[in-house]
Design a protein around this motif. Structure first.
Motif, PDB file in Angstrom:
ATOM      1  N   ILE A 178       0.853  -1.188   0.000  1.00 59.71           N
ATOM      2  CA  ILE A 178       0.000   0.000   0.000  1.00 59.71           C
ATOM      3  C   ILE A 178       0.888   1.236   0.000  1.00 59.71           C
ATOM      4  N   SER A 179       0.642   2.145  -0.921  1.00 58.77           N
ATOM      5  CA  SER A 179       1.442   3.365  -1.007  1.00 58.77           C
ATOM      6  C   SER A 179       0.923   4.421  -0.038  1.00 58.77           C
ATOM      7  N   LEU A 180       1.851   5.251   0.428  1.00 57.35           N
ATOM      8  CA  LEU A 180       1.525   6.370   1.316  1.00 57.35           C
ATOM      9  C   LEU A 180       2.106   7.640   0.697  1.00 57.35           C
ATOM     10  N   PRO A 181       1.506   8.128  -0.390  1.00 50.22           N
ATOM     11  CA  PRO A 181       2.100   9.265  -1.105  1.00 50.22           C
ATOM     12  C   PRO A 181       2.012  10.581  -0.368  1.00 50.22           C
ATOM     13  N   ASN A 182       1.192  10.645   0.679  1.00 50.45           N
ATOM     14  CA  ASN A 182       1.054  11.900   1.422  1.00 50.45           C
ATOM     15  C   ASN A 182       1.921  11.932   2.676  1.00 50.45           C
ATOM     16  N   VAL A 183       2.973  11.116   2.686  1.00 52.31           N
ATOM     17  CA  VAL A 183       3.966  11.159   3.760  1.00 52.31           C
ATOM     18  C   VAL A 183       5.168  11.931   3.229  1.00 52.31           C
ATOM     19  N   TYR A 184       5.518  13.026   3.914  1.00 54.72           N
ATOM     20  CA  TYR A 184       6.544  13.941   3.423  1.00 54.72           C
ATOM     21  C   TYR A 184       7.660  14.118   4.450  1.00 54.72           C
ATOM     22  N   PHE A 185       8.875  14.403   3.935  1.00 54.50           N
ATOM     23  CA  PHE A 185      10.037  14.643   4.783  1.00 54.50           C
ATOM     24  C   PHE A 185      10.714  15.935   4.346  1.00 54.50           C
ATOM     25  N   GLU A 186      11.497  16.479   5.234  1.00 54.94           N
ATOM     26  CA  GLU A 186      12.337  17.600   4.847  1.00 54.94           C
ATOM     27  C   GLU A 186      13.358  17.130   3.821  1.00 54.94           C
ATOM     28  N   THR A 187      13.743  18.000   2.913  1.00 54.47           N
ATOM     29  CA  THR A 187      14.655  17.623   1.830  1.00 54.47           C
ATOM     30  C   THR A 187      15.951  17.027   2.361  1.00 54.47           C
ATOM     31  N   SER A 188      16.273  15.816   1.887  1.00 51.67           N
ATOM     32  CA  SER A 188      17.502  15.093   2.264  1.00 51.67           C
ATOM     33  C   SER A 188      17.589  14.819   3.757  1.00 51.67           C
TER      34      SER A 188
END
Length: 343
Positions: A233-243
């Motif tokens: 299952i994909s979680l495309p709305n999980v975000y991180f700070e760049t690098s």
């Protein structure tokens, strides 16, 4: 002595002196590779080494004859119209083997036969080169591994193989001999067995769906019914700070939906998987993807999910969804997913 028994014993003795007997995989399954013209023909495991047998086949020359000529071109002059030209091959000594998703479990290169690791070997169109690479011995139990030579730069093409399947079972521990059991005379009077306690087994409804109200993104699949083991299952709305590995607040809504799902289905276990694109250093991408997966795992644990229900692994850029090089395609490969491992 029976001749067949003697022969079987002799064969067993010969095999007992053969290192790594039985640890040979011919034409192993490879999930993905960077070039089509290099094949892994055999993987052999000895007591000390992992030996990989390769076959390289150079593209054949293509005869290109100019049109509308009133006469044929002499054979000696035809070479200038042959493509491709002579090339060269070599093996990077920094090549190593990895256990997929675990950057700390890697096995170093030792030597190679019939291919140089300093300098290069000239090849002509249509040539076939069989060569062998030796590495440290894979740990018993690792039956899928990656072969990583490096990134393709400066017009050279690296040979990378992902998801190589081999036979490498865990070693069985020898059982200590047990003492002979003491034989007691039977008791004259029969002993009545104690009544077995009644155990009530709670039956789960066979068709009860695991539903989530107002599912988000990849979690929408769960509203249709119970999840299957092995489903991703994909979680495309999980975000991180760049690098970096820090979760951004925009991720909380989707992760909270996953928390609710895990609380509703108490027997479910999952593996959180982190992925990056293939830009940058291979080892650093593996490490970044693993730490991001661990950040998601930590968030779920903080929200009350038991730690033993969640694994975390990072695969770097070895499992791309899109093969292109545009920013849009690379962004598809930077993702977090989870796999159902138990229901």
């Amino acid at each position: 002595m029976n001749f067949k028994v003697l022969l079987a014993g002799a064969v067993a003795i010969v095999f007992s002196f053969s290192p790594g007997f039985g640890q040979i995989t011919n034409n192993p399954k490879v999930e993905e590779q960077s070039v089509p013209y290099v094949k892994i023909r055999r993987v052999e495991l000895t007591d000390q080494q992992t030996i990989i047998h390769f076959q390289f086949v150079e593209k054949k020359a293509v005869q290109v004859q100019p049109r509308n000529l009133p006469f044929p071109i002499p054979r000696k002059q035809q070479q200038q119209f042959q493509q491709p030209n002579a090339g060269a091959i070599w093996l990077d000594p920094e090549t190593r083997l990895y256990k997929p998703g675990e950057i700390d479990i890697k096995f170093k290169f030792i030597k190679a036969d019939n291919i140089p690791t300093s300098g290069s070997k000239e090849i002509m169109p249509g040539d076939t080169v069989n060569f062998v690479a030796y590495f440290e011995r894979l740990d018993p139990g690792i039956e899928v591994f990656d072969f990583y030579e490096g990134r393709s730069t400066g017009g050279s093409q690296s040979w990378n193989f992902y998801g190589i399947h081999i036979k490498n079972p865990l070693k069985k521990e020898a059982k200590a001999p047990q003492a002979a059991a003491k034989v007691e005379r039977p008791v004259k009077k029969p002993v009545q067995p104690a009544p077995k306690p009644k155990v009530e087994v709670k039956q789960e409804p066979a068709e009860e769906p695991v539903a989530v109200e107002q599912p988000k993104s990849g979690l929408e699949k769960m509203k249709a019914g119970k999840m299957a083991i092995g489903e991703t299952i994909s979680l495309p709305n999980v975000y991180f700070e760049t690098s970096k590995v820090d979760l951004l607040p925009e991720s909380y809504e989707e992760l909270n939906t996953l928390v609710d799902l895990l609380k509703e289905s108490e027997s479910m276990k999952i593996r959180v998987e982190g992925h990056t694109d293939n830009v940058g250093d291979f080892d650093k991408n593996l490490d970044l993807s693993r730490k991001r997966a661990e950040s998601v795992r930590s968030y779920l644990i903080e929200k009350g999910i038991a730690a033993d229900r969640i694994e975390a692994k990072g695969y770097g850029g070895t499992r791309p969804l899109a093969k292109g090089t545009s920013e849009v395609e690379r962004s598809k490969n930077r993702r977090v997913e989870f796999v159902v491992t138990q229901m």
